[in-house]
Structures are given as structure tokens and as C-alpha cells.
Scaffold this motif. Structure first.
Motif, PDB file in Angstrom:
ATOM      1  N   VAL A 186      22.802  -5.660  -5.304  1.00 46.12           N
ATOM      2  CA  VAL A 186      21.557  -4.871  -5.330  1.00 46.12           C
ATOM      3  C   VAL A 186      20.865  -4.913  -3.969  1.00 46.12           C
ATOM      4  O   VAL A 186      20.408  -3.882  -3.452  1.00 46.12           O
ATOM      5  N   CYS A 187      20.801  -6.100  -3.380  1.00 46.08           N
ATOM      6  CA  CYS A 187      20.169  -6.232  -2.061  1.00 46.08           C
ATOM      7  C   CYS A 187      20.926  -5.422  -1.008  1.00 46.08           C
ATOM      8  O   CYS A 187      20.319  -4.719  -0.189  1.00 46.08           O
ATOM      9  N   SER A 214      20.468  -1.512  -1.739  1.00 48.60           N
ATOM     10  CA  SER A 214      19.098  -1.042  -1.497  1.00 48.60           C
ATOM     11  C   SER A 214      18.732  -1.102  -0.016  1.00 48.60           C
ATOM     12  O   SER A 214      18.069  -0.192   0.502  1.00 48.60           O
ATOM     13  N   ASN A 273      20.562   1.777   1.611  1.00 48.61           N
ATOM     14  CA  ASN A 273      19.913   3.035   1.233  1.00 48.61           C
ATOM     15  C   ASN A 273      18.641   3.245   2.047  1.00 48.61           C
ATOM     16  O   ASN A 273      18.364   4.352   2.530  1.00 48.61           O
ATOM     17  N   ASN A 299      13.598   1.978  -2.395  1.00 43.09           N
ATOM     18  CA  ASN A 299      14.682   1.080  -1.987  1.00 43.09           C
ATOM     19  C   ASN A 299      14.162  -0.137  -1.226  1.00 43.09           C
ATOM     20  O   ASN A 299      14.706  -1.239  -1.380  1.00 43.09           O
ATOM     21  N   VAL A 305      12.847  -2.413  -3.980  1.00 46.67           N
ATOM     22  CA  VAL A 305      13.964  -3.014  -4.722  1.00 46.67           C
ATOM     23  C   VAL A 305      14.583  -4.150  -3.909  1.00 46.67           C
ATOM     24  O   VAL A 305      14.896  -5.227  -4.447  1.00 46.67           O
ATOM     25  N   PHE A 306      14.736  -3.929  -2.615  1.00 47.54           N
ATOM     26  CA  PHE A 306      15.310  -4.950  -1.738  1.00 47.54           C
ATOM     27  C   PHE A 306      14.433  -6.201  -1.705  1.00 47.54           C
ATOM     28  O   PHE A 306      14.924  -7.325  -1.859  1.00 47.54           O
ATOM     29  N   SER A 312      14.387  -7.980  -5.186  1.00 49.13           N
ATOM     30  CA  SER A 312      15.671  -8.645  -5.435  1.00 49.13           C
ATOM     31  C   SER A 312      15.789  -9.909  -4.597  1.00 49.13           C
ATOM     32  O   SER A 312      16.264 -10.953  -5.085  1.00 49.13           O
TER      33      SER A 312
END
Length: 289
Positions: free
Chosen positions: A54-55, A58, A61, A103, A106-107, A110
Motif C-alpha cells: 500500500v505504501c 500510494s 501514485n 494518495n 493513504v501513504f 499506512s
């Protein structure tokens, strides 16, 4: 459903997801090495695998979308980039901003669930990832900044597992810096004349193609040296050194292809470098096992 599929395709064109093959192998190379040195096993657990993915996704992105947003005024005039979704209207500026912000969040979130060092490092990492888009407007060091952006991947990987930054991870990352900067120099040869006309600070536009290829070769020689030092500092064995040697051979072949025919730059850029990262990870994994 058709609209959703088209939107996902546009996002895929925006971030060029297939280029994740450059960073992901080195994130997981760092993670399996850190896990083995700490626990005598390369497996670091499902939780870190999920958060690591995920890291990584994101962060990439964010970096790609921010680059597309900042470079819209440049990309619209370049025939090679004029059909990007950020330029031709498929993805508007407002939606692009939302994508960037989401993003980034999210980064950071996470990273918070990984460990405290990862969380605090997430902020300067985003600054570096966004910095590349600005550097090309005033410094030819943009190639190095791009290399640094991807080199943060193995640092992030080892921080996730061991909450520290050991010497071997720095050496691995320095190899990534010069690996990426070296192949970005070759890739930038495609835009040499355009960059000159636009007044952009790329090494090809300032110093020409021969100097660019020489500097790229020096960078890739440094890559080989730093990856050998990584294997030594991490106490790895023969399979790891063999992986380093094969990486050096692939980089040499990349330069041979470009020197023979500039039209093969895309092949050298994506195909060979994509194979290199995956191959490097596999040899380190075999060595640890």
C-alpha cells in the motif's frame, strides 16, 4: 461499468503502473534482507507485506500524478507526451488534485501503522517525490533527484522491518540512485532537442548526447560498485554477488543497445531495467534461503 473501466484505464495511463517494476523489487530486497538479519528468515509477515504494498503504490501514485500535474504546460507541447490523460482532458485538474491528495494521505496513514519512524519519514519522502517535478526547471540535477526518489524505496523497506537505517541499506539505495539516474539520462536523449527549445535543465540538452552517454556509463559503474558493497556490508554470499555481476552485464548491454540505435531507447529503458530489478531480488532471495 464501462465508465469505471475507462476511468481505471485513464488512471493506468496516467501513472504508468507497469513501471512499478523498477521500485518494488528493491523495496522487497531490503525487507527480506532486514528480516533475515534480524530473525534469520527472509519472511517478514503478511501485515508488513500488505502495508508495504500500500505504501509503495500510494507513494508512486502521488509522485506520478504530481509530476503530471506540474508538467502539464511542458507535456502539451511535446509530441511524445501530448496524449497523456493529464494533457488531453481525460483527467481534469480538479480530479488530478484529489488523486494526489488521497494518495498522499493513504501513504502517511499506512506508514503510521507500520511504525513511528516510518510515519515521521513519510513527510520528507513526499517532499522528495514531488521535488523531481520542480528540479528540471532550474537544475540538471533532476536526474539525480529522480534516482533519489526511487532509492527511498529500499530505505522505506528496511525501516518498515527493523525501524532503523543500517549501512547496507544506504549502499543498496546509493546503487539505486545511480541506476535510475543513469537510465533516466539515456531515456532523456529522446527529448534532447525539445528540452533545449523549452529551456529545460536536462543533461542531454546542456551537454549533448556523447557526454550524456559517458555520464550514464559512469553512473552505472557506480551502481555496480555500490551493489557489491551492499552484498559485502550485509554479509551476503555467492548468489548475491552473482546477482550483482549479472546486473552489471545487463547495464552494459543496455548501453550497447542505445549506442547502436537511439530508437531502441524504450527497449533499453523498460525491458532490460525491468528484468534487472526482478532478477536482482530473486538472486538475493536465493542467497538468503
Amino acid at each position: 461499468m464501462q465508465k469505471i473501466i475507462l476511468t481505471l484505464k485513464d488512471i493506468g495511463d496516467l501513472i504508468v503502473f507497469k513501471h512499478s517494476v523498477f521500485a518494488l523489487p528493491f523495496i522487497f530486497t531490503a525487507m527480506i534482507t532486514a528480516s533475515f538479519l534480524r530473525d534469520d528468515t527472509p519472511w517478514f509477515g503478511w501485515s508488513l507485506l500488505c502495508f508495504g504494498l500500500v505504501c509503495a503504490v500510494s507513494a508512486r501514485n502521488f509522485a506520478m500524478a504530481f509530476n503530471r500535474y506540474m508538467d502539464k504546460d511542458i507535456d502539451k507541447d511535446n509530441p511524445r507526451t501530448a496524449n497523456r490523460p493529464s494533457v488531453d482532458g481525460r483527467i481534469g485538474a480538479k480530479n488530478l488534485k484529489i488523486f494526489i491528495i488521497v494518495n498522499a494521505l493513504v501513504f502517511i496513514i499506512s506508514a503510521y501503522f507500520v511504525n513511528s519512524l516510518a510515519f515521521w519519514l513519510s513527510f520528507p519522502i513526499l517532499v522528495v517525490l514531488g521535488g523531481y517535478s520542480l528540479f528540471k526547471r532550474f537544475s540538471e540535477l533532476a536526474h539525480i533527484v529522480l534516482g533519489l526518489s526511487l532509492a527511498l524505496a529500499p530505505i522505506a523497506g528496511v525501516v518498515a522491518v527493523s525501524e532503523s537505517i543500517p549501512l547496507w541499506s544506504v549502499l543498496l539505495s546509493l546503487g539505486v540512485v545511480f541506476w535510475v539516474a543513469g537510465f533516466d539520462l539515456l531515456y532523456s536523449l529522446q527529448d534532447m532537442e525539445f528540452d533545449k527549445n523549452k529551456g529545460l535543465y536536462s543533461i542531454p540538452s546542456i551537454y549533448g548526447d556523447k557526454a550524456t552517454m559517458f555520464i550514464s556509463a559512469i553512473f552505472h559503474a557506480l551502481t555496480f560498485v555500490f551493489w557489491l558493497l551492499f552484498a559485502w556490508a550485509a554479509g551476503l554470499g555467492g548468489w548475491a554477488y552473482l546477482g550483482c555481476v549479472i546486473s552489471g552485464v545487463i547495464l552494459y548491454q543496455e548501453h550497447r543497445i542505445v549506442r547502436r540505435d537511439f530508437s531502441k531507447i524504450d527497449r533499453a529503458f523498460f525491458t532490460l531495467n525491468g528484468y534487472l530489478g526482478i532478477m536482482f531480488f530473486i538472486f538475493i532471495l536465493i542467497d538468503l534461503l
